[in-house]
Write a protein that holds these residues in place. Structure first.
Motif, PDB file in Angstrom:
ATOM      1  N   GLN A  37       0.799  -1.227   0.000  1.00 42.82           N
ATOM      2  CA  GLN A  37       0.000   0.000   0.000  1.00 42.82           C
ATOM      3  C   GLN A  37       0.832   1.278   0.000  1.00 42.82           C
ATOM      4  O   GLN A  37       0.406   2.292  -0.543  1.00 42.82           O
ATOM      5  N   TRP A  38       1.995   1.235   0.619  1.00 45.21           N
ATOM      6  CA  TRP A  38       2.777   2.455   0.794  1.00 45.21           C
ATOM      7  C   TRP A  38       4.159   2.373   0.157  1.00 45.21           C
ATOM      8  O   TRP A  38       4.940   3.321   0.261  1.00 45.21           O
ATOM      9  N   ASN A  39       4.451   1.236  -0.486  1.00 50.41           N
ATOM     10  CA  ASN A  39       5.774   1.037  -1.088  1.00 50.41           C
ATOM     11  C   ASN A  39       6.864   1.279  -0.042  1.00 50.41           C
ATOM     12  O   ASN A  39       7.876   1.917  -0.302  1.00 50.41           O
ATOM     13  N   PHE A  40       6.612   0.777   1.163  1.00 50.53           N
ATOM     14  CA  PHE A  40       7.534   0.935   2.283  1.00 50.53           C
ATOM     15  C   PHE A  40       7.801  -0.459   2.845  1.00 50.53           C
ATOM     16  O   PHE A  40       7.077  -0.943   3.707  1.00 50.53           O
ATOM     17  N   PRO A  41       8.846  -1.114   2.344  1.00 49.94           N
ATOM     18  CA  PRO A  41       9.110  -2.503   2.739  1.00 49.94           C
ATOM     19  C   PRO A  41       9.659  -2.615   4.163  1.00 49.94           C
ATOM     20  O   PRO A  41      10.210  -1.657   4.712  1.00 49.94           O
ATOM     21  N   ASN A  42       9.506  -3.803   4.727  1.00 44.37           N
ATOM     22  CA  ASN A  42      10.110  -4.165   6.004  1.00 44.37           C
ATOM     23  C   ASN A  42       9.590  -3.366   7.195  1.00 44.37           C
ATOM     24  O   ASN A  42      10.271  -3.234   8.212  1.00 44.37           O
ATOM     25  N   CYS A  43       8.420  -2.827   7.100  1.00 43.52           N
ATOM     26  CA  CYS A  43       7.855  -2.019   8.179  1.00 43.52           C
ATOM     27  C   CYS A  43       6.721  -2.801   8.847  1.00 43.52           C
ATOM     28  O   CYS A  43       5.826  -3.284   8.176  1.00 43.52           O
ATOM     29  N   VAL A  44       6.780  -2.914  10.163  1.00 41.14           N
ATOM     30  CA  VAL A  44       5.748  -3.659  10.881  1.00 41.14           C
ATOM     31  C   VAL A  44       4.890  -2.768  11.764  1.00 41.14           C
ATOM     32  O   VAL A  44       4.127  -3.252  12.592  1.00 41.14           O
ATOM     33  N   GLY A  45       4.985  -1.462  11.592  1.00 37.57           N
ATOM     34  CA  GLY A  45       4.129  -0.572  12.352  1.00 37.57           C
ATOM     35  C   GLY A  45       4.585   0.861  12.256  1.00 37.57           C
ATOM     36  O   GLY A  45       5.745   1.149  12.004  1.00 37.57           O
ATOM     37  N   SER A  46       3.637   1.744  12.439  1.00 38.69           N
ATOM     38  CA  SER A  46       3.906   3.174  12.463  1.00 38.69           C
ATOM     39  C   SER A  46       3.438   3.685  13.820  1.00 38.69           C
ATOM     40  O   SER A  46       2.331   3.393  14.247  1.00 38.69           O
ATOM     41  N   THR A  47       4.306   4.416  14.490  1.00 36.17           N
ATOM     42  CA  THR A  47       3.976   4.850  15.845  1.00 36.17           C
ATOM     43  C   THR A  47       4.115   6.352  15.995  1.00 36.17           C
ATOM     44  O   THR A  47       4.897   6.991  15.291  1.00 36.17           O
ATOM     45  N   SER A  94      14.684  -9.491  23.539  1.00 30.54           N
ATOM     46  CA  SER A  94      15.772  -8.870  22.779  1.00 30.54           C
ATOM     47  C   SER A  94      15.326  -8.449  21.389  1.00 30.54           C
ATOM     48  O   SER A  94      16.066  -8.585  20.426  1.00 30.54           O
ATOM     49  N   LEU A  95      14.104  -7.988  21.289  1.00 27.31           N
ATOM     50  CA  LEU A  95      13.498  -7.525  20.036  1.00 27.31           C
ATOM     51  C   LEU A  95      13.307  -8.620  19.002  1.00 27.31           C
ATOM     52  O   LEU A  95      12.961  -8.344  17.877  1.00 27.31           O
ATOM     53  N   THR A  96      13.515  -9.881  19.385  1.00 31.19           N
ATOM     54  CA  THR A  96      13.313 -10.950  18.411  1.00 31.19           C
ATOM     55  C   THR A  96      11.861 -11.063  17.995  1.00 31.19           C
ATOM     56  O   THR A  96      11.558 -11.623  16.946  1.00 31.19           O
ATOM     57  N   CYS A  97      10.953 -10.536  18.839  1.00 30.27           N
ATOM     58  CA  CYS A  97       9.543 -10.586  18.450  1.00 30.27           C
ATOM     59  C   CYS A  97       9.295  -9.730  17.212  1.00 30.27           C
ATOM     60  O   CYS A  97       8.292  -9.911  16.537  1.00 30.27           O
ATOM     61  N   LEU A  98      10.195  -8.800  16.888  1.00 30.59           N
ATOM     62  CA  LEU A  98      10.006  -7.952  15.724  1.00 30.59           C
ATOM     63  C   LEU A  98      10.895  -8.348  14.544  1.00 30.59           C
ATOM     64  O   LEU A  98      10.811  -7.766  13.486  1.00 30.59           O
ATOM     65  N   ILE A  99      11.777  -9.313  14.739  1.00 26.36           N
ATOM     66  CA  ILE A  99      12.644  -9.702  13.634  1.00 26.36           C
ATOM     67  C   ILE A  99      12.009 -10.910  12.944  1.00 26.36           C
ATOM     68  O   ILE A  99      11.891 -11.975  13.508  1.00 26.36           O
ATOM     69  N   LEU A 100      11.584 -10.701  11.741  1.00 24.05           N
ATOM     70  CA  LEU A 100      10.912 -11.740  10.976  1.00 24.05           C
ATOM     71  C   LEU A 100      11.922 -12.430  10.086  1.00 24.05           C
ATOM     72  O   LEU A 100      12.952 -11.859   9.736  1.00 24.05           O
ATOM     73  N   GLU A 101      11.624 -13.663   9.679  1.00 22.50           N
ATOM     74  CA  GLU A 101      12.574 -14.461   8.929  1.00 22.50           C
ATOM     75  C   GLU A 101      13.317 -13.662   7.858  1.00 22.50           C
ATOM     76  O   GLU A 101      14.530 -13.628   7.816  1.00 22.50           O
ATOM     77  N   SER A 102      12.607 -12.999   6.978  1.00 28.43           N
ATOM     78  CA  SER A 102      13.283 -12.264   5.916  1.00 28.43           C
ATOM     79  C   SER A 102      13.050 -10.766   6.000  1.00 28.43           C
ATOM     80  O   SER A 102      13.326 -10.043   5.064  1.00 28.43           O
ATOM     81  N   TYR A 103      12.532 -10.296   7.120  1.00 25.10           N
ATOM     82  CA  TYR A 103      12.241  -8.871   7.278  1.00 25.10           C
ATOM     83  C   TYR A 103      13.053  -8.295   8.426  1.00 25.10           C
ATOM     84  O   TYR A 103      13.115  -8.878   9.490  1.00 25.10           O
ATOM     85  N   GLN A 104      13.637  -7.137   8.203  1.00 24.40           N
ATOM     86  CA  GLN A 104      14.234  -6.379   9.305  1.00 24.40           C
ATOM     87  C   GLN A 104      13.134  -5.437   9.779  1.00 24.40           C
ATOM     88  O   GLN A 104      12.683  -4.587   9.022  1.00 24.40           O
ATOM     89  N   ALA A 105      12.670  -5.625  10.990  1.00 20.08           N
ATOM     90  CA  ALA A 105      11.534  -4.843  11.477  1.00 20.08           C
ATOM     91  C   ALA A 105      11.930  -3.408  11.742  1.00 20.08           C
ATOM     92  O   ALA A 105      13.006  -3.125  12.227  1.00 20.08           O
TER      93      ALA A 105
END
Length: 166
Positions: free
Chosen positions: A55-65, A133-144
């Protein structure tokens, strides 16, 4: 305006007002609870990241705060505890949304002097991320990434504002 002042505008005792306010807040939380959900699985986070990219052409993003200072009257005997960098007393409303502006996390009530990073760090979400250790935000092929100040007209990354550790 405190409860003592409010009692004159609505002719209700402060103790009763406090009960009404708490009951109203509980009802709002109960009604909206199902609409505010942090993804609990890797697939859920991948879906959020995929939507940001599509939708936003913004890869590897898991949230906007973003955080919002809500102006309050200085509580008695609080000193500068609620005084923020903008020059007024406040509490902070912070939220994380997905690509569709749906809330993933909401936190309200931190004192205004705390930075956005400090507020995020002290939320259940932030402490959970630190604990793992932020692993909840590190996805297999995504840098969160968490971005601050998401705007449809311009994306501004201010990751330095969101240091979760001292």
């Amino acid at each position: 305006m405190d409860l003592e002042d409010l009692k004159f505008t609505c002719a209700i005792a402060p103790q009763t007002l406090q009960l009404i306010i708490m009951e109203t807040c509980s009802a709002i939380i109960k009604a909206l609870k199902e609409n505010i959900q942090v993804p609990k699985t890797t697939d859920g986070w991948k879906r959020v990241a995929q939507e940001f990219e599509e939708q936003w052409n913004f890869p590897n993003c898991v949230g906007s705060t973003d955080g919002k200072h809500v102006s309050i009257q200085k509580p008695p005997h609080s000193g500068s505890y609620y005084f923020n960098y903008k020059g007024f007393f406040s509490i902070v409303l912070m939220a994380i949304v997905d690509a569709n502006y749906k809330f993933l996390m909401v936190d309200v009530g931190a004192n205004g002097r705390v930075s956005d990073g400090g507020v995020l760090k002290n939320t259940c979400f932030g402490t959970s991320c630190l604990r793992t250790s932020l692993t909840c935000l590190i996805l297999e092929s995504y840098q969160a990434l968490l971005i601050n100040n998401f705007r449809t007209s311009s994306l501004q990354m201010k990751l330095s504002n969101f240091s979760l550790s001292s």
